[in-house]
Scaffold this motif. Structure first.
Motif, PDB file in Angstrom:
ATOM      1  N   GLY A   1       0.800  -1.222   0.000  1.00 43.16           N
ATOM      2  CA  GLY A   1       0.000   0.000   0.000  1.00 43.16           C
ATOM      3  C   GLY A   1       0.831   1.269   0.000  1.00 43.16           C
ATOM      4  O   GLY A   1       2.064   1.227  -0.015  1.00 43.16           O
ATOM      5  N   ASP A   2       0.150   2.390   0.011  1.00 47.98           N
ATOM      6  CA  ASP A   2       0.807   3.706   0.021  1.00 47.98           C
ATOM      7  C   ASP A   2       0.015   4.625   0.944  1.00 47.98           C
ATOM      8  O   ASP A   2      -1.098   5.051   0.614  1.00 47.98           O
ATOM      9  CB  ASP A   2       0.851   4.293  -1.384  1.00 47.98           C
ATOM     10  CG  ASP A   2       1.616   5.603  -1.469  1.00 47.98           C
ATOM     11  OD1 ASP A   2       2.350   5.904  -0.499  1.00 47.98           O
ATOM     12  OD2 ASP A   2       1.480   6.298  -2.484  1.00 47.98           O
ATOM     13  N   PRO A   3       0.522   4.955   2.124  1.00 46.32           N
ATOM     14  CA  PRO A   3       1.854   4.576   2.621  1.00 46.32           C
ATOM     15  C   PRO A   3       1.910   3.089   2.994  1.00 46.32           C
ATOM     16  O   PRO A   3       0.887   2.447   3.187  1.00 46.32           O
ATOM     17  CB  PRO A   3       2.012   5.462   3.864  1.00 46.32           C
ATOM     18  CG  PRO A   3       0.606   5.648   4.355  1.00 46.32           C
ATOM     19  CD  PRO A   3      -0.232   5.760   3.117  1.00 46.32           C
ATOM     20  N   LEU A   4       3.144   2.574   3.086  1.00 43.13           N
ATOM     21  CA  LEU A   4       3.336   1.174   3.415  1.00 43.13           C
ATOM     22  C   LEU A   4       2.757   0.842   4.793  1.00 43.13           C
ATOM     23  O   LEU A   4       2.938   1.601   5.746  1.00 43.13           O
ATOM     24  CB  LEU A   4       4.826   0.834   3.386  1.00 43.13           C
ATOM     25  CG  LEU A   4       5.507   0.850   2.017  1.00 43.13           C
ATOM     26  CD1 LEU A   4       7.008   0.642   2.170  1.00 43.13           C
ATOM     27  CD2 LEU A   4       4.902  -0.216   1.101  1.00 43.13           C
ATOM     28  N   HIS A   5       2.067  -0.274   4.879  1.00 40.17           N
ATOM     29  CA  HIS A   5       1.501  -0.697   6.156  1.00 40.17           C
ATOM     30  C   HIS A   5       1.298  -2.207   6.117  1.00 40.17           C
ATOM     31  O   HIS A   5       1.319  -2.834   5.057  1.00 40.17           O
ATOM     32  CB  HIS A   5       0.163   0.007   6.409  1.00 40.17           C
ATOM     33  CG  HIS A   5      -0.904  -0.359   5.411  1.00 40.17           C
ATOM     34  ND1 HIS A   5      -0.961   0.201   4.159  1.00 40.17           N
ATOM     35  CD2 HIS A   5      -1.940  -1.242   5.481  1.00 40.17           C
ATOM     36  CE1 HIS A   5      -1.986  -0.305   3.496  1.00 40.17           C
ATOM     37  NE2 HIS A   5      -2.595  -1.194   4.272  1.00 40.17           N
ATOM     38  N   TYR A   6       1.106  -2.797   7.294  1.00 39.55           N
ATOM     39  CA  TYR A   6       0.847  -4.228   7.392  1.00 39.55           C
ATOM     40  C   TYR A   6      -0.623  -4.514   7.096  1.00 39.55           C
ATOM     41  O   TYR A   6      -1.520  -3.845   7.628  1.00 39.55           O
ATOM     42  CB  TYR A   6       1.182  -4.755   8.793  1.00 39.55           C
ATOM     43  CG  TYR A   6       2.662  -4.960   9.035  1.00 39.55           C
ATOM     44  CD1 TYR A   6       3.273  -6.168   8.716  1.00 39.55           C
ATOM     45  CD2 TYR A   6       3.445  -3.950   9.599  1.00 39.55           C
ATOM     46  CE1 TYR A   6       4.626  -6.371   8.938  1.00 39.55           C
ATOM     47  CE2 TYR A   6       4.792  -4.134   9.824  1.00 39.55           C
ATOM     48  CZ  TYR A   6       5.384  -5.351   9.492  1.00 39.55           C
ATOM     49  OH  TYR A   6       6.725  -5.550   9.708  1.00 39.55           O
ATOM     50  N   PHE A   7      -0.872  -5.527   6.270  1.00 42.98           N
ATOM     51  CA  PHE A   7      -2.228  -6.010   6.024  1.00 42.98           C
ATOM     52  C   PHE A   7      -2.533  -7.075   7.076  1.00 42.98           C
ATOM     53  O   PHE A   7      -1.938  -8.149   7.072  1.00 42.98           O
ATOM     54  CB  PHE A   7      -2.334  -6.620   4.624  1.00 42.98           C
ATOM     55  CG  PHE A   7      -2.388  -5.608   3.516  1.00 42.98           C
ATOM     56  CD1 PHE A   7      -3.581  -5.320   2.871  1.00 42.98           C
ATOM     57  CD2 PHE A   7      -1.234  -4.944   3.117  1.00 42.98           C
ATOM     58  CE1 PHE A   7      -3.640  -4.391   1.844  1.00 42.98           C
ATOM     59  CE2 PHE A   7      -1.275  -4.014   2.086  1.00 42.98           C
ATOM     60  CZ  PHE A   7      -2.479  -3.731   1.454  1.00 42.98           C
ATOM     61  N   LEU A   8      -3.469  -6.808   7.962  1.00 40.88           N
ATOM     62  CA  LEU A   8      -3.771  -7.715   9.061  1.00 40.88           C
ATOM     63  C   LEU A   8      -5.063  -8.492   8.842  1.00 40.88           C
ATOM     64  O   LEU A   8      -5.408  -9.366   9.652  1.00 40.88           O
ATOM     65  CB  LEU A   8      -3.859  -6.939  10.382  1.00 40.88           C
ATOM     66  CG  LEU A   8      -2.609  -6.125  10.749  1.00 40.88           C
ATOM     67  CD1 LEU A   8      -2.825  -5.414  12.083  1.00 40.88           C
ATOM     68  CD2 LEU A   8      -1.372  -7.022  10.811  1.00 40.88           C
ATOM     69  N   SER A   9      -5.772  -8.203   7.783  1.00 44.84           N
ATOM     70  CA  SER A   9      -7.034  -8.895   7.498  1.00 44.84           C
ATOM     71  C   SER A   9      -6.997  -9.521   6.110  1.00 44.84           C
ATOM     72  O   SER A   9      -7.966  -9.480   5.353  1.00 44.84           O
ATOM     73  CB  SER A   9      -8.214  -7.922   7.604  1.00 44.84           C
ATOM     74  OG  SER A   9      -8.301  -7.383   8.904  1.00 44.84           O
ATOM     75  N   GLY A  10      -5.857 -10.118   5.779  1.00 39.82           N
ATOM     76  CA  GLY A  10      -5.711 -10.754   4.472  1.00 39.82           C
ATOM     77  C   GLY A  10      -5.201  -9.790   3.424  1.00 39.82           C
ATOM     78  O   GLY A  10      -5.216  -8.569   3.619  1.00 39.82           O
ATOM     79  N   MET A  11      -4.760 -10.339   2.301  1.00 39.63           N
ATOM     80  CA  MET A  11      -4.185  -9.520   1.231  1.00 39.63           C
ATOM     81  C   MET A  11      -4.959  -9.699  -0.068  1.00 39.63           C
ATOM     82  O   MET A  11      -4.388  -9.800  -1.159  1.00 39.63           O
ATOM     83  CB  MET A  11      -2.704  -9.876   1.053  1.00 39.63           C
ATOM     84  CG  MET A  11      -1.898  -9.687   2.327  1.00 39.63           C
ATOM     85  SD  MET A  11      -0.121  -9.627   2.057  1.00 39.63           S
ATOM     86  CE  MET A  11       0.074  -8.023   1.265  1.00 39.63           C
ATOM     87  N   ALA A  12      -6.286  -9.748   0.070  1.00 42.30           N
ATOM     88  CA  ALA A  12      -7.145  -9.871  -1.107  1.00 42.30           C
ATOM     89  C   ALA A  12      -6.924  -8.691  -2.048  1.00 42.30           C
ATOM     90  O   ALA A  12      -6.818  -7.547  -1.617  1.00 42.30           O
ATOM     91  CB  ALA A  12      -8.604  -9.941  -0.679  1.00 42.30           C
ATOM     92  N   GLY A  13      -6.822  -8.989  -3.332  1.00 36.13           N
ATOM     93  CA  GLY A  13      -6.651  -7.935  -4.326  1.00 36.13           C
ATOM     94  C   GLY A  13      -5.229  -7.485  -4.534  1.00 36.13           C
ATOM     95  O   GLY A  13      -4.969  -6.617  -5.373  1.00 36.13           O
ATOM     96  N   THR A  14      -4.279  -8.041  -3.781  1.00 36.53           N
ATOM     97  CA  THR A  14      -2.870  -7.675  -3.937  1.00 36.53           C
ATOM     98  C   THR A  14      -2.154  -8.732  -4.776  1.00 36.53           C
ATOM     99  O   THR A  14      -2.667  -9.842  -4.973  1.00 36.53           O
ATOM    100  CB  THR A  14      -2.175  -7.562  -2.570  1.00 36.53           C
ATOM    101  OG1 THR A  14      -2.010  -8.890  -2.024  1.00 36.53           O
ATOM    102  CG2 THR A  14      -2.997  -6.716  -1.604  1.00 36.53           C
TER     103      THR A  14
END
Length: 265
Positions: A184-197
């Motif tokens: 992401g922008d800004p960079l961050h941790y995805f804590l609920s899955g990475m759907a769409g990435t």
């Protein structure tokens, strides 16, 4: 994803046919409660194959749920267990369908596989026994030396070692794999899955391998259990799966290995 749901349903159907002749476990008293356990006279290669196949198919179903929700970190951890379950199925089936004698490794594996977790089920803290699991290298050696893979023993062991290492970091939480949760922008941790990435697409690509190996595992198990009809249906479904996904697991193992070595060089 439709073909994966269809394949998993097929695998479940095949499994229920394979498990049908197996005598069910009985309820026995353990500690303050009751548990299901198989009678010791059924502690054999065939029963272990059925149980490992149950875990593989269940894990494949769980993997698809995680994949569709984008939980790639957790998916990587399950992939790591599926690697071992499939190896175990092949290892256990080899004395039945692979033309080899049952080894001491097989005997020790069965002894430890059916062992209870605690020798004092009423108080786990007071239990004294330890589960002395078979080193994975010994299982790789039996598979490699059987000659069933089409590779020479050294290359087959290296393939097994590499597969084992690919998703190991997801189980142990290595930093390099945890960094894959960042985006992401800004960079961050995805804590609920990475759907769409891109991570979800990456694991969707890898899921094909585990579905394909699930089909191979069912065929291998069916051969070991003497279920010729499931073997035939399994091979036909593999052809259908390859045609539908426009991908194939076929190829000369030695040529593929040489290609990989040249590329790395």
């Amino acid at each position: 994803m439709k073909i994966y749901h269809e394949t998993n349903s097929f695998l479940e159907e095949c499994f229920h046919t394979l498990e049908a002749p197996v005598p069910p476990p009985s309820a026995i008293k353990q500690g303050k409660g009751w548990v299901l356990r198989y009678d010791e006279k059924y502690h054999c290669l065939e029963l272990a194959i059925v149980q490992k196949l149950a875990r593989y198919i269940s894990g494949l179903n769980a993997s698809l749920l995680l994949l569709e929700s984008g939980y790639t970190q957790e998916l990587g951890a399950i992939f790591r267990t599926l690697d071992e379950f499939q190896e175990d199925i092949v290892f256990l089936a080899l004395p039945i369908v692979g033309g080899i004698e049952i080894t001491e490794t097989h005997k020790k594996y069965l002894e430890q596989f059916f062992q209870e977790e605690f020798d004092n089920p009423g108080n786990a803290i007071l239990s004294t026994q330890k589960r002395d699991t078979i080193p994975r290298k010994k299982i790789w050696a039996v598979i490699a030396n059987s000659g069933q893979s089409g590779l020479n023993p050294h290359d087959q062991r290296e393939v097994s070692r590499t597969i084992s290492q690919i998703y190991s970091g997801y189980v142990h939480g290595a930093s390099c794999h945890i960094c894959d949760m960042i985006g992401g922008d800004p960079l961050h941790y995805f804590l609920s899955g990475m759907a769409g990435t891109p991570r979800q697409a990456e694991f969707a690509y890898n899921y094909w391998d585990y579905t394909y190996r699930g089909l191979i595992s069912v065929v291998f198990a069916a051969k070991a259990l003497g279920e010729a009809e499931i073997v035939e249906r399994g091979y036909k479904f593999i052809e259908y799966f390859e045609a539908t996904t426009d991908d194939t697991g076929s190829g000369d193992p030695e040529k593929l290995m040489k290609k990989v070595k040249r590329k790395n060089a």
